[in-house]
Design a protein around this motif. Sequence first.
Motif, PDB file in Angstrom:
ATOM      1  N   HIS A  25      37.103  31.100  42.851  1.00 42.38           N
ATOM      2  CA  HIS A  25      37.493  29.941  41.056  1.00 42.38           C
ATOM      3  C   HIS A  25      36.207  29.466  41.448  1.00 42.38           C
ATOM      4  CE1 HIS A  25      41.371  31.939  41.410  1.00 42.38           C
ATOM      5  NE2 HIS A  25      40.903  31.587  42.685  1.00 42.38           N
ATOM      6  N   PRO A  26      34.627  29.464  41.117  1.00 50.30           N
ATOM      7  CA  PRO A  26      33.631  29.253  41.342  1.00 50.30           C
ATOM      8  C   PRO A  26      33.669  28.970  38.965  1.00 50.30           C
ATOM      9  CG  PRO A  26      32.849  31.073  42.111  1.00 50.30           C
ATOM     10  CD  PRO A  26      33.967  31.385  41.848  1.00 50.30           C
ATOM     11  N   GLU A  27      33.676  29.549  38.352  1.00 49.33           N
ATOM     12  CA  GLU A  27      34.182  29.650  37.282  1.00 49.33           C
ATOM     13  C   GLU A  27      34.765  28.406  36.658  1.00 49.33           C
ATOM     14  OE1 GLU A  27      38.004  32.136  38.082  1.00 49.33           O
ATOM     15  OE2 GLU A  27      35.437  31.979  38.629  1.00 49.33           O
ATOM     16  N   THR A 122      39.360  20.206  30.275  1.00 49.45           N
ATOM     17  CA  THR A 122      38.730  21.487  29.938  1.00 49.45           C
ATOM     18  C   THR A 122      39.642  22.426  30.826  1.00 49.45           C
ATOM     19  OG1 THR A 122      37.122  21.321  31.164  1.00 49.45           O
ATOM     20  CG2 THR A 122      36.694  19.965  28.949  1.00 49.45           C
ATOM     21  N   VAL A 123      38.897  23.940  30.111  1.00 48.63           N
ATOM     22  CA  VAL A 123      39.725  25.040  31.073  1.00 48.63           C
ATOM     23  C   VAL A 123      38.750  26.150  30.625  1.00 48.63           C
ATOM     24  CG1 VAL A 123      41.373  25.272  29.376  1.00 48.63           C
ATOM     25  CG2 VAL A 123      41.415  26.580  31.544  1.00 48.63           C
ATOM     26  N   THR A 124      38.144  27.101  31.831  1.00 52.05           N
ATOM     27  CA  THR A 124      37.381  28.283  31.405  1.00 52.05           C
ATOM     28  C   THR A 124      38.433  29.482  30.203  1.00 52.05           C
ATOM     29  OG1 THR A 124      36.864  28.073  33.698  1.00 52.05           O
ATOM     30  CG2 THR A 124      36.685  30.246  32.236  1.00 52.05           C
ATOM     31  N   SER A 125      37.319  29.641  29.103  1.00 48.63           N
ATOM     32  CA  SER A 125      37.627  29.922  28.106  1.00 48.63           C
ATOM     33  C   SER A 125      38.704  31.804  28.056  1.00 48.63           C
ATOM     34  CB  SER A 125      37.123  30.286  26.760  1.00 48.63           C
ATOM     35  OG  SER A 125      36.078  29.286  26.153  1.00 48.63           O
ATOM     36  N   ASN A 127      40.957  32.227  30.837  1.00 51.45           N
ATOM     37  CA  ASN A 127      41.892  31.636  31.763  1.00 51.45           C
ATOM     38  C   ASN A 127      43.099  31.014  31.352  1.00 51.45           C
ATOM     39  OD1 ASN A 127      43.261  30.533  34.541  1.00 51.45           O
ATOM     40  ND2 ASN A 127      42.309  29.443  34.511  1.00 51.45           N
ATOM     41  N   LEU A 128      43.408  32.643  30.928  1.00 47.71           N
ATOM     42  CA  LEU A 128      44.704  32.397  29.965  1.00 47.71           C
ATOM     43  C   LEU A 128      46.017  31.641  30.884  1.00 47.71           C
ATOM     44  CD1 LEU A 128      44.298  35.984  27.822  1.00 47.71           C
ATOM     45  CD2 LEU A 128      43.634  33.608  27.419  1.00 47.71           C
ATOM     46  N   PRO A 129      46.540  32.181  31.931  1.00 47.39           N
ATOM     47  CA  PRO A 129      47.574  31.636  32.800  1.00 47.39           C
ATOM     48  C   PRO A 129      47.492  29.744  32.309  1.00 47.39           C
ATOM     49  CG  PRO A 129      46.700  33.676  33.933  1.00 47.39           C
ATOM     50  CD  PRO A 129      45.659  33.126  32.397  1.00 47.39           C
ATOM     51  N   ALA A 130      45.960  28.728  32.643  1.00 51.47           N
ATOM     52  CA  ALA A 130      45.828  28.056  33.048  1.00 51.47           C
ATOM     53  C   ALA A 130      46.341  27.480  31.094  1.00 51.47           C
ATOM     54  CB  ALA A 130      44.793  27.764  33.302  1.00 51.47           C
ATOM     55  N   TYR A 156      30.147  31.169  31.219  1.00 57.17           N
ATOM     56  CA  TYR A 156      31.289  30.820  31.217  1.00 57.17           C
ATOM     57  C   TYR A 156      31.733  29.197  29.993  1.00 57.17           C
ATOM     58  CZ  TYR A 156      32.017  33.317  35.579  1.00 57.17           C
ATOM     59  OH  TYR A 156      32.091  34.097  36.247  1.00 57.17           O
ATOM     60  N   ASP A 157      32.146  30.051  28.936  1.00 60.78           N
ATOM     61  CA  ASP A 157      33.053  29.231  27.634  1.00 60.78           C
ATOM     62  C   ASP A 157      33.438  28.312  28.817  1.00 60.78           C
ATOM     63  OD1 ASP A 157      30.639  29.893  26.313  1.00 60.78           O
ATOM     64  OD2 ASP A 157      32.056  31.170  24.658  1.00 60.78           O
ATOM     65  N   GLU A 158      33.775  26.899  28.129  1.00 62.30           N
ATOM     66  CA  GLU A 158      35.539  26.322  27.985  1.00 62.30           C
ATOM     67  C   GLU A 158      36.001  25.909  26.644  1.00 62.30           C
ATOM     68  OE1 GLU A 158      34.128  24.138  32.358  1.00 62.30           O
ATOM     69  OE2 GLU A 158      34.324  23.223  30.804  1.00 62.30           O
TER      70      GLU A 158
END
Length: 165
Positions: A25-27, A122-125, A127-130, A156-158
């Motif tokens: 999960h590098p992103e 911050t969370v990758t934009s 990544n809806l479950p997170a 990738y946006d965060e």
Amino acid sequence: MDIRLLDAASAYDYKCLRLRALKHHPEAFSSSYEEEKKWSLKKTEKRLTLDHFITFGAYVDEQLVGMVSLIKEEKQKIIHRGTIVAMYVAPEQRKSGIGKALVKQAILSAKNEFEMERIYLTVTSTNLPAKRLYESLGFATYGVDQNALKIDDCYYDEDLMVLAL
């Protein structure tokens, strides 16, 4: 499931799970697998014993399957703040409540042990479950860091999130 504060004795388990997270999960992380696979076990031990960087692990049947770190700010003007980083739950353990339990433990420590007033993450934009997990615990998005990460030629946006305690 058993949530524990990780220390130097947990370094090998932590390093194995961390490398798995970074590789698959590098992103989701600003660190890269290529960078951290070069780390010695001593460096990982040191990371787990820093005063301002605490890490909780989730164990199932004595196997580390999830982790989250909380960074405590040390400067006087921002000592009321903390940051959650390095959140990961192994795919085979997702949807079992482990992620929620880990973040709740970080929040409890931030509030009760360190008297923090705000926790950032911050969370990758995408990544809806997170994002849903964090929102269910009271975190709110206050901005988006566009092109925050670049992996090869993909950006990738965060989402920037905060929880007021």
